[in-house]
Scaffold this motif. Structure first.
Motif, PDB file in Angstrom:
ATOM      1  N   UNK A  42      43.559  15.044  43.842  1.00  0.00           N
ATOM      2  CA  UNK A  42      43.507  14.384  45.156  1.00  0.00           C
ATOM      3  C   UNK A  42      42.089  14.326  45.720  1.00  0.00           C
ATOM      4  N   UNK A  43      41.310  15.367  45.527  1.00  0.00           N
ATOM      5  CA  UNK A  43      39.962  15.401  46.093  1.00  0.00           C
ATOM      6  C   UNK A  43      39.017  14.415  45.413  1.00  0.00           C
ATOM      7  N   UNK A  44      39.401  13.925  44.233  1.00  0.00           N
ATOM      8  CA  UNK A  44      38.561  12.932  43.540  1.00  0.00           C
ATOM      9  C   UNK A  44      39.308  11.606  43.390  1.00  0.00           C
ATOM     10  N   UNK A  45      40.314  11.386  44.230  1.00  0.00           N
ATOM     11  CA  UNK A  45      41.159  10.202  44.073  1.00  0.00           C
ATOM     12  C   UNK A  45      40.410   8.891  44.275  1.00  0.00           C
ATOM     13  N   UNK A  46      39.298   8.924  45.013  1.00  0.00           N
ATOM     14  CA  UNK A  46      38.532   7.690  45.243  1.00  0.00           C
ATOM     15  C   UNK A  46      37.279   7.623  44.379  1.00  0.00           C
ATOM     16  N   UNK A  47      37.205   8.462  43.347  1.00  0.00           N
ATOM     17  CA  UNK A  47      36.055   8.452  42.442  1.00  0.00           C
ATOM     18  C   UNK A  47      36.029   7.162  41.628  1.00  0.00           C
ATOM     19  N   UNK A  48      34.858   6.813  41.154  1.00  0.00           N
ATOM     20  CA  UNK A  48      34.638   5.571  40.410  1.00  0.00           C
ATOM     21  C   UNK A  48      35.024   5.756  38.944  1.00  0.00           C
ATOM     22  N   UNK A  49      36.299   6.053  38.718  1.00  0.00           N
ATOM     23  CA  UNK A  49      36.751   6.349  37.359  1.00  0.00           C
ATOM     24  C   UNK A  49      38.271   6.268  37.296  1.00  0.00           C
ATOM     25  N   UNK A  50      38.828   5.974  36.118  1.00  0.00           N
ATOM     26  CA  UNK A  50      40.272   6.162  35.959  1.00  0.00           C
ATOM     27  C   UNK A  50      40.607   7.646  35.987  1.00  0.00           C
ATOM     28  N   UNK A  51      41.849   7.967  36.337  1.00  0.00           N
ATOM     29  CA  UNK A  51      42.289   9.362  36.378  1.00  0.00           C
ATOM     30  C   UNK A  51      43.596   9.497  35.609  1.00  0.00           C
ATOM     31  N   UNK A  52      43.741  10.596  34.890  1.00  0.00           N
ATOM     32  CA  UNK A  52      44.969  10.844  34.153  1.00  0.00           C
ATOM     33  C   UNK A  52      46.135  11.068  35.124  1.00  0.00           C
ATOM     34  N   UNK A  53      47.295  10.479  34.786  1.00  0.00           N
ATOM     35  CA  UNK A  53      48.509  10.734  35.568  1.00  0.00           C
ATOM     36  C   UNK A  53      49.581  11.391  34.685  1.00  0.00           C
ATOM     37  N   UNK A  54      49.154  11.850  33.499  1.00  0.00           N
ATOM     38  CA  UNK A  54      50.077  12.499  32.579  1.00  0.00           C
ATOM     39  C   UNK A  54      50.710  11.520  31.612  1.00  0.00           C
ATOM     40  N   UNK A  55      51.360  12.053  30.583  1.00  0.00           N
ATOM     41  CA  UNK A  55      52.059  11.261  29.572  1.00  0.00           C
ATOM     42  C   UNK A  55      51.138  10.244  28.896  1.00  0.00           C
ATOM     43  N   UNK A  56      49.859  10.593  28.806  1.00  0.00           N
ATOM     44  CA  UNK A  56      48.908   9.714  28.134  1.00  0.00           C
ATOM     45  C   UNK A  56      48.532   8.477  28.909  1.00  0.00           C
ATOM     46  N   UNK A  57      48.860   8.431  30.201  1.00  0.00           N
ATOM     47  CA  UNK A  57      48.602   7.246  31.024  1.00  0.00           C
ATOM     48  C   UNK A  57      47.579   7.556  32.110  1.00  0.00           C
ATOM     49  N   UNK A  58      47.007   6.502  32.698  1.00  0.00           N
ATOM     50  CA  UNK A  58      45.992   6.677  33.730  1.00  0.00           C
ATOM     51  C   UNK A  58      46.251   5.764  34.921  1.00  0.00           C
ATOM     52  N   UNK A  59      45.648   6.120  36.054  1.00  0.00           N
ATOM     53  CA  UNK A  59      45.517   5.225  37.189  1.00  0.00           C
ATOM     54  C   UNK A  59      44.137   4.598  37.044  1.00  0.00           C
ATOM     55  N   UNK A  60      44.066   3.278  37.087  1.00  0.00           N
ATOM     56  CA  UNK A  60      42.844   2.567  36.732  1.00  0.00           C
ATOM     57  C   UNK A  60      41.721   2.786  37.746  1.00  0.00           C
TER      58      UNK A  60
END
Length: 207
Positions: A42-60
């Motif tokens: 949550x603290x890096x939710x607005x970072x300039x990067x995709x983030x892992x959401x589990x199950x091998x998937x990401x939020x772009x």
């Protein structure tokens, strides 16, 4: 708590890189990205990067989301098909731009989480479907806009078939090396393809 981070994202990552569509900027300003990431991120939710959401998937990455949505030029008359619901973030943004969003997720746990999250957050014009994105969702076709959030090696034929005349489809295409590709279907049904820029998305999963 996250307003400063969100404002910085809009200013630096989006406007600063050339995103101009006021509708897209407003939709992303109105969508709490921190609600669509894992608790530990949550603290890096607005970072300039995709983030892992589990199950091998990401939020772009936010910029890529904004870029794809700006290219699609979505209006309030459009029914949009999204392939790869993930955590529901992009569907939430789409819901502010379109008449209706149909979003398909193949991973059972992600499907359940996203469906519950979007319902609990009060989104009314999103239908979350558990299914194989390669097949699309013929029941609500044709779609004026289609967006893929994972990369197939080639555009699934079913999705091109479900694209309306005059419609646009945007997707990352490829394996190790991928390009973001825009597909347009003119009023006669002729297909035009344009490669936009190199990208890196997770591979598209199929049943």
């Amino acid at each position: 708590m996250f307003q400063d981070e969100k404002s910085k994202m809009i200013k630096d990552q989006l406007i600063g890189r050339g995103i101009k569509d006021a509708k897209v900027l407003k939709a992303m300003s109105s969508t709490p990205r921190e609600e669509f990431v894992r608790e530990r991120d949550k603290l890096v939710s607005y970072a300039d990067t995709p983030l892992s959401i589990g199950w091998g998937q990401t939020i772009s990455q936010p910029y890529i989301v904004a870029y794809m949505l700006e290219i699609l030029d979505i209006s309030k008359e459009h029914v949009v098909l999204e392939i790869g619901t993930g955590s529901g973030y992009e569907a939430a943004i789409l819901s502010r731009l379109a008449k209706e969003v149909v979003t398909i997720e193949i991973v059972e746990d992600l499907y359940k989480e996203a469906k519950n999250r979007l319902e609990n957050m009060g989104y009314k014009n999103i239908e979350v479907i558990k299914g194989d994105g390669y097949r699309g969702y013929e029941k609500k076709a044709p779609y004026y806009r289609i967006i893929l959030s994972a990369a197939p090696t080639d555009i699934p034929e079913a999705l091109v078939d479900q694209l309306a005349l005059g419609g646009k489809l945007i997707a990352p295409i490829g394996g190790l090396f991928q390009d973001l590709v825009l597909i347009e279907k003119d009023e006669s049904g002729k297909i035009f393809k344009e490669r936009l820029l190199p990208v890196r998305f997770v591979p598209m999963v199929r049943e």
